[in-house]
Structures are given as structure tokens and as C-alpha cells.
Design a protein around this motif. Structure first.
Motif, PDB file in Angstrom:
ATOM      1  N   PHE A 115       0.811  -1.213   0.000  1.00  0.00           N
ATOM      2  CA  PHE A 115       0.000   0.000   0.000  1.00  0.00           C
ATOM      3  C   PHE A 115       0.850   1.272   0.000  1.00  0.00           C
ATOM      4  O   PHE A 115       0.326   2.368   0.172  1.00  0.00           O
ATOM      5  N   GLY A 116       2.170   1.114  -0.185  1.00  0.00           N
ATOM      6  CA  GLY A 116       3.056   2.266  -0.242  1.00  0.00           C
ATOM      7  C   GLY A 116       3.224   2.976   1.089  1.00  0.00           C
ATOM      8  O   GLY A 116       3.518   4.167   1.128  1.00  0.00           O
ATOM      9  N   VAL A 117       3.046   2.244   2.176  1.00  0.00           N
ATOM     10  CA  VAL A 117       3.139   2.813   3.518  1.00  0.00           C
ATOM     11  C   VAL A 117       4.415   2.311   4.173  1.00  0.00           C
ATOM     12  O   VAL A 117       4.695   1.113   4.152  1.00  0.00           O
ATOM     13  N   PRO A 118       5.215   3.188   4.774  1.00  0.00           N
ATOM     14  CA  PRO A 118       6.425   2.723   5.454  1.00  0.00           C
ATOM     15  C   PRO A 118       6.078   1.867   6.670  1.00  0.00           C
ATOM     16  O   PRO A 118       5.057   2.074   7.314  1.00  0.00           O
ATOM     17  N   ALA A 119       6.931   0.918   6.959  1.00  0.00           N
ATOM     18  CA  ALA A 119       6.741   0.044   8.125  1.00  0.00           C
ATOM     19  C   ALA A 119       7.750   0.414   9.206  1.00  0.00           C
ATOM     20  O   ALA A 119       8.835   0.924   8.925  1.00  0.00           O
ATOM     21  N   PHE A 120       7.385   0.120  10.437  1.00  0.00           N
ATOM     22  CA  PHE A 120       8.213   0.379  11.612  1.00  0.00           C
ATOM     23  C   PHE A 120       7.948  -0.766  12.578  1.00  0.00           C
ATOM     24  O   PHE A 120       6.812  -1.207  12.723  1.00  0.00           O
TER      25      PHE A 120
END
Length: 165
Positions: A115-120
Motif C-alpha cells: 500500500f506504499g506505507v512505510p513500516a516500523f
């Protein structure tokens, strides 16, 4: 992604807080005559996601400001929890600097990437990676440490920083 994990001693001892500098699918791949080949080497995707370094640094500073010391390093996602010294040594050799082992982070990072969202990923250590010794597990202490770490994180700032990356 957050939760408790096994820690690779001495890098992340029981009670430590770990920020993922990389989220790694540690055992997703194939054994070959030359050794283990991860899914990237096999041409089936990626075996590693890298959280935005500025987000990891901001989280580390925020935790330190609230007296929560954090270790930054690869967090390995495994499909089978390590239960022997030999397996721990294999993983540590294959993934230098590994700080923790858990089971969920890579799946979260894969979904985020789609979804083009950065992960942490943030973990607190409940037990050492290695021989399975339930008497040594400190799950309650690790969950309390996770609660303290979360309370120290500036979530809105982390999200804003991730959006800049």
C-alpha cells in the motif's frame, strides 16, 4: 508492528527495547547445495524491508529522552521460533547484527509495502534466542517494557516523519 520477541544476546538482553533497522524474513527461502537462498536470491520478492532511518532515529531519541534505552538492529521474522543454540548461531551468522526474533513483523511490512506505507517495528525482549527455557521467559516484564516504550513514542511525529520519507 510491535510486541515482544526473543533477543540475540548480548546485543539485546532480556528486558531490552529493540527498534528494527531492518525487518527481515529470516527463514523464507530454500536450502540449496550452496547453502540457504532467501526469496530475493530466488527471484520471488524481497526478504528485507527497511524502515525509514529518520523514523527509527526519531524513535530512538524519543525513547532515550524518557530513559528508555533502545537497541537498533535487524529484527528477524521466523516461521518457527528458535529453540536451540545451533539454530541461534545459524541465524546470527546469516544476519549479522540481528537484535531480535519474532514472528509477525515481516508480514506487516509486506502489507505496508503493497500500500506504499512505510513500516516500523518495535519489540521488547522477553527471552534469549536459543535453547528453549520457559522458566527464563519474562513475558510480563517484556509487556510492561513495551507499554513504557509506547508511552514514550511521539506517534504523530513518527507518522509525519514517515510521510516525509
Amino acid at each position: 508492528s510491535a510486541g515482544i520477541a526473543g533477543g540475540f544476546a548480548p546485543r539485546a538482553a532480556v528486558g531490552a527495547t529493540v527498534l528494527a533497522g531492518a525487518i527481515v524474513a529470516a527463514d523464507l527461502g530454500a536450502e540449496t547445495p550452496e547453502g540457504f537462498a532467501d526469496v530475493t536470491e530466488l527471484g520471488f520478492g524481497t526478504a528485507r524491508h527497511t524502515p525509514p532511518p529518520a523514523v527509527v532515529a526519531l524513535a530512538a531519541r524519543a525513547l532515550a529522552a524518557r530513559a528508555v534505552q533502545a537497541v537498533t538492529g535487524p529484527v528477524l521474522t521466523v516461521s518457527t521460533v528458535t529453540g536451540s543454540a545451533e539454530r541461534a548461531a545459524v541465524l546470527a551468522a546469516r544476519h549479522p547484527g540481528a537484535a531480535a526474533e519474532a514472528m509477525e513483523g515481516f508480514g506487516v511490512a509486506e502489507a505496508a509495502a503493497r500500500f506504499g506505507v512505510p513500516a516500523f517495528e518495535l519489540r521488547t525482549v522477553s527471552n534469549p534466542v536459543g535453547p528453549r527455557d520457559r522458566a527464563a521467559w519474562r513475558i510480563g516484564e517484556a509487556l510492561a517494557a513495551l507499554e513504557r516504550a509506547f508511552a514514550a513514542l511521539p506517534v504523530r511525529e513518527l507518522i509525519e516523519e514517515a510521510g516525509r520519507g
